[in-house]
Structure formats: structure tokens, C-alpha cells
Design a protein around this motif. Sequence first.
Motif, short mmCIF file in Angstrom:
data_model
loop_
_atom_site.label_atom_id
_atom_site.label_comp_id
_atom_site.label_asym_id
_atom_site.label_seq_id
_atom_site.Cartn_x
_atom_site.Cartn_y
_atom_site.Cartn_z
N MET A 143 0.91 -1.21 0.02
CA MET A 143 -0.20 0.07 0.00
C MET A 143 0.91 1.27 0.00
O MET A 143 1.82 1.33 0.58
N ALA A 144 0.41 2.34 -0.74
CA ALA A 144 1.24 3.52 -0.86
C ALA A 144 0.21 4.58 -0.24
O ALA A 144 -0.76 4.55 -0.12
N TYR A 145 0.78 5.83 -0.21
CA TYR A 145 -0.02 6.82 0.41
C TYR A 145 0.20 8.34 -0.70
O TYR A 145 1.42 8.13 -1.25
N TRP A 146 -0.81 8.77 -0.69
CA TRP A 146 -0.85 10.01 -1.93
C TRP A 146 -1.45 11.07 -1.07
O TRP A 146 -2.12 11.26 -0.22
N LEU A 147 -1.40 12.14 -2.02
CA LEU A 147 -2.25 13.38 -1.76
C LEU A 147 -2.86 13.70 -2.95
O LEU A 147 -2.29 13.91 -4.04
N PHE A 148 -4.26 13.98 -2.89
CA PHE A 148 -5.03 14.42 -3.94
C PHE A 148 -5.51 15.80 -3.67
O PHE A 148 -6.27 15.95 -2.49
N LYS A 149 -5.39 16.48 -4.73
CA LYS A 149 -5.98 18.10 -4.54
C LYS A 149 -7.33 18.19 -5.20
O LYS A 149 -7.48 17.50 -6.24
N LEU A 174 -0.11 12.84 -13.89
CA LEU A 174 -0.79 11.78 -14.61
C LEU A 174 0.34 10.66 -14.25
O LEU A 174 -0.21 9.36 -14.24
N LYS A 175 1.54 10.71 -14.38
CA LYS A 175 2.35 9.59 -14.05
C LYS A 175 2.24 8.95 -12.76
O LYS A 175 2.07 7.69 -12.61
N TYR A 176 2.03 9.95 -11.63
CA TYR A 176 1.89 9.28 -10.32
C TYR A 176 0.49 8.86 -10.31
O TYR A 176 0.40 7.64 -9.81
N MET A 177 -0.55 9.19 -11.08
CA MET A 177 -1.78 8.58 -10.93
C MET A 177 -1.69 7.09 -11.74
O MET A 177 -2.41 6.22 -11.09
N ARG A 178 -0.69 6.82 -12.58
CA ARG A 178 -0.52 5.59 -13.13
C ARG A 178 -0.10 4.64 -12.17
O ARG A 178 0.05 3.52 -12.11
N GLU A 179 0.52 5.23 -11.08
CA GLU A 179 1.23 4.34 -10.07
C GLU A 179 0.26 4.02 -8.80
O GLU A 179 0.84 3.58 -8.12
N VAL A 180 -0.73 4.68 -8.64
CA VAL A 180 -1.94 4.44 -7.79
C VAL A 180 -2.49 3.03 -7.91
O VAL A 180 -2.53 2.87 -9.15
N HIS A 181 -2.59 2.37 -6.81
CA HIS A 181 -3.34 0.93 -6.92
C HIS A 181 -4.44 0.84 -5.87
O HIS A 181 -4.57 1.64 -5.09
N ASP A 228 -4.57 1.81 -2.02
CA ASP A 228 -3.96 2.74 -1.36
C ASP A 228 -4.86 3.76 -0.71
O ASP A 228 -6.14 3.95 -0.97
N LEU A 229 -3.98 4.67 0.17
CA LEU A 229 -4.63 5.69 0.67
C LEU A 229 -4.41 7.08 0.41
O LEU A 229 -3.19 6.97 0.25
N CYS A 274 -9.28 9.43 2.00
CA CYS A 274 -9.92 8.29 1.03
C CYS A 274 -8.93 7.29 0.79
O CYS A 274 -7.86 7.19 0.91
N GLU A 275 -9.98 6.08 0.09
CA GLU A 275 -9.15 4.97 -0.27
C GLU A 275 -9.31 4.54 -1.88
O GLU A 275 -10.51 4.97 -2.10
N VAL A 276 -8.15 4.51 -2.46
CA VAL A 276 -8.51 4.05 -3.82
C VAL A 276 -9.35 2.77 -3.85
O VAL A 276 -8.72 1.83 -3.32
N VAL A 277 -10.23 2.53 -4.58
CA VAL A 277 -11.01 1.30 -4.90
C VAL A 277 -11.01 0.72 -6.30
O VAL A 277 -11.92 -0.08 -6.67
#
Length: 131
Positions: free
Chosen positions: A1-7, A35-42, A45-46, A62-65
Amino acid sequence: MAYWLFKTEPDCYSYADLEKDGRTIWDGVANNLALKYMREVHKGDLALVYHTGDEKAAVGICEVVSEPYVDPKLNDPKMVVFDVKPKKKLSKPVTLAQVKAEKALQDFVLVKNARLSVMPVTDQQWKFFAT
């Protein structure tokens, strides 16, 4: 699991909207690095949901589903989206000023490249927000 920040611009779509909807497509990103980072989201991830504009604060998690997929509105393989659901509202918003004042966060992408709309968050940075 990875962590992100979405604006997100809260006038367009806020964390409260996500809570009300229960699930949404995270879209509207055009910057190549984001967009590069978005392709790395799974899936699983939170992410911190960060309100831009006048607020400039992380307000929820939020959780990526879903895995990233081509934006169905654009049908351009470079433009990806994914689905998210609300996890929890932060007990108090964490402002950009608070982040910038924290010495341990000076390498955070939010401090170095504040205009980026999707960015990775390290374990150490996550703990600052999630505690």
C-alpha cells in the motif's frame, strides 16, 4: 500500500461531497507528472484529500477502490482516472502553513511543488497528517 495526496477545489468537489456520494471517479488531472503518479496508484492505497483555493488544507482521507483506467469521458490512453471512497475526515484540517512550518516536511512534494495535484506521500509524512 502506498500513500498519496490528491488535491481538489472544494467549490467544485469537496471531501464532504465525497462523503455524501460514497464513491467517485478521481479525474480532471492534466499535468504530465501528476498523470505519471496517477498511473502508479493502486487499489487499496490511501490518500489525503487536500482542499485548494482559500482553504489550502488536508481535510480527509480516501481509499482508492480501483486500478487506474482510461478516462471514459476523454478516451485518451494518456488521461487516466481511478475510483475513490471516503475513509475518514481528519479531526482538524492540516493547513499548508502548518506543513511548511514543520522542519521534517521540507522535502514533501507539497512544499517543493505546491501546484501538483497528485503526489506521493512518504510514511513519515503520512504520520504527520494521520495522527
